[in-house]
Design a protein around this motif. Structure first.
Motif, PDB file in Angstrom:
ATOM      1  N   GLY A  74       0.633  -1.499   0.244  1.00  8.52           N
ATOM      2  CA  GLY A  74       0.032   0.071  -0.012  1.00  8.52           C
ATOM      3  C   GLY A  74       0.810   1.196  -0.157  1.00  8.52           C
ATOM      4  O   GLY A  74       0.467   1.827  -0.480  1.00  8.52           O
ATOM      5  N   GLY A  77       2.229   2.034  -3.403  1.00  9.59           N
ATOM      6  CA  GLY A  77       1.421   2.124  -4.408  1.00  9.59           C
ATOM      7  C   GLY A  77       1.699   3.655  -4.549  1.00  9.59           C
ATOM      8  O   GLY A  77       1.032   4.349  -5.208  1.00  9.59           O
ATOM      9  N   ASP A  78       0.752   3.972  -2.633  1.00 11.80           N
ATOM     10  CA  ASP A  78       0.804   5.767  -2.711  1.00 11.80           C
ATOM     11  C   ASP A  78       2.256   6.851  -2.967  1.00 11.80           C
ATOM     12  O   ASP A  78       2.059   7.287  -3.632  1.00 11.80           O
ATOM     13  CB  ASP A  78       0.514   5.488  -0.994  1.00 11.80           C
ATOM     14  N   ARG A  82      -0.433   3.593  -7.813  1.00 10.58           N
ATOM     15  CA  ARG A  82      -1.117   2.978  -7.998  1.00 10.58           C
ATOM     16  C   ARG A  82      -1.344   1.998  -8.585  1.00 10.58           C
ATOM     17  O   ARG A  82      -1.591   0.742  -8.290  1.00 10.58           O
ATOM     18  CB  ARG A  82      -2.909   3.100  -6.741  1.00 10.58           C
ATOM     19  N   ARG A  83      -1.381   2.465  -9.869  1.00  5.79           N
ATOM     20  CA  ARG A  83      -2.023   1.602 -11.413  1.00  5.79           C
ATOM     21  C   ARG A  83      -0.925   1.119 -10.898  1.00  5.79           C
ATOM     22  O   ARG A  83      -0.356  -0.320 -11.637  1.00  5.79           O
ATOM     23  CB  ARG A  83      -2.123   2.228 -12.451  1.00  5.79           C
ATOM     24  N   PHE A  86       0.155  -1.998  -8.806  1.00  2.00           N
ATOM     25  CA  PHE A  86      -1.542  -2.565  -8.949  1.00  2.00           C
ATOM     26  C   PHE A  86      -1.290  -3.777 -10.455  1.00  2.00           C
ATOM     27  O   PHE A  86      -0.917  -5.084 -10.002  1.00  2.00           O
ATOM     28  CB  PHE A  86      -2.344  -1.703  -9.437  1.00  2.00           C
ATOM     29  N   GLY A 126      -4.054  -2.794  -4.004  1.00  2.00           N
ATOM     30  CA  GLY A 126      -3.880  -1.224  -4.811  1.00  2.00           C
ATOM     31  C   GLY A 126      -5.412  -1.196  -5.761  1.00  2.00           C
ATOM     32  O   GLY A 126      -6.066  -0.391  -5.869  1.00  2.00           O
ATOM     33  N   ALA A 129      -7.523   1.432  -3.028  1.00  2.00           N
ATOM     34  CA  ALA A 129      -7.379   2.721  -3.224  1.00  2.00           C
ATOM     35  C   ALA A 129      -7.042   2.786  -5.121  1.00  2.00           C
ATOM     36  O   ALA A 129      -7.371   4.634  -5.422  1.00  2.00           O
ATOM     37  CB  ALA A 129      -5.524   1.989  -3.187  1.00  2.00           C
ATOM     38  N   ILE A 130      -7.472   2.482  -5.768  1.00  2.00           N
ATOM     39  CA  ILE A 130      -7.168   2.735  -7.324  1.00  2.00           C
ATOM     40  C   ILE A 130      -9.193   3.582  -7.255  1.00  2.00           C
ATOM     41  O   ILE A 130      -9.213   4.383  -7.970  1.00  2.00           O
ATOM     42  CB  ILE A 130      -7.439   1.870  -7.942  1.00  2.00           C
ATOM     43  N   SER A 133      -9.593   6.940  -5.290  1.00  2.00           N
ATOM     44  CA  SER A 133      -8.748   7.520  -5.784  1.00  2.00           C
ATOM     45  C   SER A 133      -9.308   8.592  -7.019  1.00  2.00           C
ATOM     46  O   SER A 133      -9.107   9.351  -7.862  1.00  2.00           O
ATOM     47  CB  SER A 133      -7.096   7.464  -6.527  1.00  2.00           C
ATOM     48  N   ALA A 197      -1.099   9.254  -7.247  1.00  2.00           N
ATOM     49  CA  ALA A 197      -0.393   8.739  -6.182  1.00  2.00           C
ATOM     50  C   ALA A 197      -0.223   9.538  -5.417  1.00  2.00           C
ATOM     51  O   ALA A 197      -1.828  10.685  -5.672  1.00  2.00           O
ATOM     52  CB  ALA A 197       0.734   8.559  -7.020  1.00  2.00           C
TER      53      ALA A 197
END
Length: 474
Positions: A74, A77-78, A82-83, A86, A126, A129-130, A133, A197
């Motif tokens: 995590g 990714g930040d 994130r993509r 992932f 991810g 999180a995707i 965001s 991000a």
């Protein structure tokens, strides 16, 4: 959480459907694979001559690296996108899946599972999180709700898929099936998912914390697994356990001193947050232990074919899918303490009933009542537990709190599969019906005790009202 430039993506747009497809299918890869592998354990034992320890590590090799590196995934990714992370996770997971499918020995299979867990740790954080965001406002809530619902459908489909694959094809296809699914995820993600991000992410990643967590969990898991093996060396067992506990102690020290810790110690200063995570550890350890033993016992002791054994717990999954939203609403109305106490207690009763599964175990009388009560109890528990884990942290730390609670659940699974065969006394007889039958009974009663302990912890640490869960401000 910082959003992408196009973070107000409308929920009903064509792009939104593609984003949902990528995130749901990506996260389902890891979940469905774990279910299928558990169903396939007896077949793996027959084909590769795996011992009990080998079967434990087939499950725990993946669980170890997933639990240890989930928070790191995590954070990466930040920081790096994130993509991007992932996609790396999906590709890594797929390559490791191919290695699992082609493994010539148990050792090679376990090594590939360890690598697969790293990929799972990169892709799992991810997916959600995707969504967070990419969507905004009410559309975000709808997207996350759809993600949860479709994930539940994947949970229902997994036993069908797993049992069918093992029964009509080979356990190797439990891993091979990931390749075409992952290809779809990669193609859709590259074409339709925007990058995002967090510019405020810590400039340094807590690699030391992740490494210590991995070493600590590996030492404890290896020590418990080796302890159950016939002729185990006391020196090796004690050394592994001591090294694991020492590394976990060092992990706590590092996290307390780190400027950007994976697990912020301040979160645990609030009693409800600590309590809900202890309850998570106990409840999810019980669930993992039940899942590990029941599906193997039904095949080895009761003579169920893989498909029937995989479908045995389907009522639990269906009840979770159908009743969890109502349980979440009930928790908001009555407060979290009551459902988080009653739920594990009801599930414990169902688990005691499953202790009677043996050589003569008709499904309707010996299995269905237990899994139904488990489903009712877990439906009462899971939604209020998850909501409380988030609410017991400050708003700015909601993402970290969710990740910590998720990691605690993964650690619970790892420790349960490592320690429960030892506690149950199955030794090297996980595929021996005569030894497994009494061990199954002990395992179910132990899991019932864990569920009751989770209920007790919830009663004593979780506030009666939802408002009381919130940490003080200022």
């Amino acid at each position: 959480m910082t959003t992408a430039p196009g973070a107000s993506l409308p929920y009903r747009s064509a792009t939104a459907r593609w984003v949902l497809l990528a995130t749901v299918l990506g996260s389902a890869l890891a979940f469905v694979d774990a279910t299928i592998v558990t169903i396939a354990l007896p077949a793996i034992a027959d084909d590769l001559g795996a011992t009990t320890a080998g079967l434990q590590w087939t499950v725990n090799g993946y669980a170890l690296t997933l639990a240890a590196f989930l928070l790191l995934g995590g954070a990466l990714g930040d920081r790096f996108g994130r993509r991007r992370v992932f996609l790396v996770g999906v590709a890594w997971f797929t390559v490791a899946s191919v290695a699992c499918a082609l493994a010539p020995t148990v050792g090679a299979l376990v090594a590939a599972r360890v690598l697969q867990g790293v990929g799972g740790a990169l892709l799992t954080p991810g997916s959600l999180a995707i969504l967070q965001s990419t969507f905004a406002g009410e559309d975000r809530g709808r997207a996350i709700g759809a993600w949860s619902g479709l994930g539940g459908v994947a949970g229902v489909a997994a036993p069908f898929l797993g049992g069918w694959i093992v029964e009509v094809a080979s356990w190797r296809w439990a891993f091979g099936i990931n390749v075409p699914l992952a290809a779809v995820v990669v193609a859709v993600t590259l074409r339709h998912v925007p990058e995002s991000a967090d510019p405020g992410a810590a400039p340094r990643t807590d690699v030391a914390g992740s490494a210590l967590a991995a070493v600590g969990l590996a030492g404890v898991a290896y020590g418990c697994t080796a302890w159950a093996e016939p002729g185990a060396s006391p020196v090796v067992v004690a050394g592994a356990l001591a090294a694991g506990l020492l590394a976990l102690t060092a992990f706590v020290v590092v996290e307390r001193r780190s400027t950007a810790p994976l697990v912020p110690p301040a979160l645990f200063a609030w009693r409800p947050f600590t309590g809900v995570n202890i309850a998570t550890l106990l409840v999810y350890a019980a669930l993992s232990g039940i899942g590990f033993f029941l599906v193997v016992t039904l095949q080895v002791v009761s003579g169920y074919p893989p498909l029937a054994a995989g479908l045995a717990s389907l009522p639990t999954t269906l009840l979770l899918l159908l009743l969890s939203p109502r349980a979440g609403a009930l928790g908001l109305r009555l407060g979290p303490r009551l459902p988080m106490t009653a739920g594990p207690a009801v599930a414990a009763v169902g688990t005691v009933l499953l202790a009677g599964v043996g050589a003569d175990a008709p499904y309707v009388t010996h299995v269905l009542p237990g899994v139904t009560l488990q489903g009712l109890g877990l439906a009462l528990t899971v939604a209020p537990l998850t909501t409380t884990a988030l609410a017991a942290a400050p708003d700015h730390a909601a993402g970290v709190a969710s990740a910590v609670n998720n990691a605690v659940a993964r650690v619970a699974s790892l420790l349960a599969v490592a320690a429960l065969p030892l506690v149950a006394g199955v030794g090297a007889g996980l595929t021996d019906a005569a030894r497994l039958a009494p061990a199954h009974r002990t395992a179910m009663l132990t899991c019932a005790g864990l569920l009751l302990a989770g209920a007790a912890v919830s009663w004593w640490t979780v506030p009666r009202t939802a408002a009381g869960v919130r940490p003080p401000t200022g």
